[in-house]
Design an enzyme around this catalytic site. Structure first.
Site, PDB file in Angstrom:
ATOM      1  N   GLU A 264      -2.832   0.121  -4.169  1.00  0.00           N
ATOM      2  CA  GLU A 264      -2.616  -1.045  -3.319  1.00  0.00           C
ATOM      3  C   GLU A 264      -2.948  -2.328  -4.049  1.00  0.00           C
ATOM      4  OE1 GLU A 264      -5.274  -1.541   0.059  1.00  0.00           O
ATOM      5  OE2 GLU A 264      -6.652  -0.067  -0.813  1.00  0.00           O
TER       6      GLU A 264
ATOM      7  N   ASP B 238       0.852  -1.189   0.000  1.00  0.00           N
ATOM      8  CA  ASP B 238       0.000   0.000   0.000  1.00  0.00           C
ATOM      9  C   ASP B 238       0.888   1.239   0.000  1.00  0.00           C
ATOM     10  OD1 ASP B 238      -2.035   1.793   0.210  1.00  0.00           O
ATOM     11  OD2 ASP B 238      -2.836   1.055   2.103  1.00  0.00           O
TER      12      ASP B 238
END
Length: 413
Positions: free
Chosen positions: A100, A9
């Protein structure tokens, strides 16, 4: 089992990109947006600035806050480049948003080292090649890997040992769980649940009564790290939706009508672009106290016409308001279309003078509406989305959050 699922992420992605493009912004509190905060840097978050917050409130919390307009093309380019780094290690990559993704590295440890070593290499490469910070969580399940990446932020790496994963999980706040938003978190707090461990020890029946059967059962399982989901490397959305936060506005037609038209335009144009009309239309109305009501209808034929979708959605919203006469203020509206079909055959209809003829795709009026939409689509493809729209009210409704920003979050149909 060895932890082989990575969740990567990018940290404060949009704000980090702006600081990368303009080094003078590094170390300063910045926000992407204007009327509404689309994203905030970690320096701004220290002051309580968050995405979705009105710009005026953000400036009150942080007077030195710097607003930037947003480089949406760079967001897409750099997001793609970061995911490409994961692709260099394994073909099993599931991208869940622009910034992500999950990756399963079980089959490539003999080439690149342990999962922890692979995660560390990914982080080094993203930093060296793109200049961006990225946090990675490594665990046995998708749910735990995602939580681990949140714990790792900012710019960190957390590997969860299978022998101690429940001890790690149960000490964490329940708000870190996938699917626990502000409303669910508040409802859990009402019965004294603030940590994942407290959630795990709560009887599943109580959770089902509080949150509903599906959500209660799901959260009860995730609290014990029971998550059998595999990576989906070729994900396609099963529905298309859009929502708009309104603050606190009166529940009147002159307020929700233009907003629904704008939302329908966003959703229907996506359906037409992929030739995937849908049969089920769902609306969600959230009131001032955050209580939300959902209504849906399944149609005889799939639709993708903007005006048709807007009218059906408005009928559903009026039904919600009629069933909740005490609610006078709305804070959010959402439209989604599901049961999408591939290249659906259109059944033409005879001109029988039915009351809902203009909402029937195969009628003369329905075909005319679809033809007008296709003409608008072609103009937008050539001159941009802002070149033409469904009236000044619809154009005004989308000023706070640029459509280019919304499109970054949309899943592939």
């Amino acid at each position: 089992m060895e932890p082989t699922i990575l969740h990567a992420d990018l940290d404060a992605f949009y704000a980090s990109v702006e600081q990368l493009l303009d080094p003078s912004l590094r170390g300063k509190p910045i926000a992407v947006g204007g009327g509404v905060v689309l994203a905030a840097s970690y320096e701004a978050r220290v002051f309580g600035v968050r995405g979705g917050m009105p710009g005026r409130r953000a400036r009150e919390l942080c007077p030195q806050l710097i607003f930037v307009g947003g480089n949406f093309g760079e967001y897409q380019r750099l997001g793609d480049a970061a995911i490409k780094v994961l692709d260099d290690f394994t073909p099993l990559v599931e991208r869940i948003s622009i910034d992500e993704a999950f990756a399963d590295v079980a089959g490539c440890t003999h080439l690149f080292g342990s999962p922890a070593e692979i995660a560390a290499t990914v982080r080094r490469r993203v930093r060296a090649e793109l200049g961006l910070p990225i946090s990675i969580g490594v665990a046995r399940t998708k749910h735990l890997a995602k939580i681990a990446s949140q714990v790792a932020k900012p710019d960190g790496l957390v590997v969860v040992d299978p022998a101690t994963e429940l001890a790690f999980l149960h000490d964490l706040p329940v708000g870190l769980m996938w699917g626990v938003g502000p409303a669910t978190k508040a409802r859990l707090a009402e019965i004294g649940i603030e940590t994942i461990g407290q959630l795990a020890k709560t009887h599943s029946g109580a959770l089902r009564r509080l949150l509903g059967p599906a959500a209660g059962e799901k959260l009860a399982s995730l609290a014990w790290n029971r998550d059998p989901r595999k990576l989906e490397t070729h994900r396609r959305a099963h529905s298309a939706g859009a929502q708009s936060a309104l603050g606190k506005r009166p529940a009147e037609a002159h307020v929700f009508g233009p907003v629904l038209l704008h939302l329908a335009d966003r959703v229907a144009s996506r359906l037409r672009a992929k030739s995937r009309p849908g049969r089920t239309v769902t609306v969600r109305v959230r009131f001032a106290d955050l209580h939300a009501v959902t209504r849906s209808v399944t149609l005889d034929q799939p639709i993708s016409a903007t005006a048709m979708l807007a009218e059906i959605a408005e009928e559903l919203v009026r039904g919600v308001l009629a069933a909740n006469p005490r609610e006078k203020t709305i804070s959010l509206l959402a439209i989604s279309v599901s049961q999408l079909e591939e290249s659906a055959e259109l059944q033409l209809e005879l001109p029988l003078g039915l009351d809902d003829e203009k909402q029937r795709p195969g009628s003369k009026k329905g075909l005319a509406r679809f033809g007008a939409d296709r003409a608008i689509d072609k103009i937008r493809q050539r001159f941009g989305r802002e070149a033409v729209g469904y009236g000044a009210v619809a154009l005004e409704a989308r000023r706070s959050v640029p459509d280019a920003f919304r499109e970054l979050a949309e899943k592939e149909l």
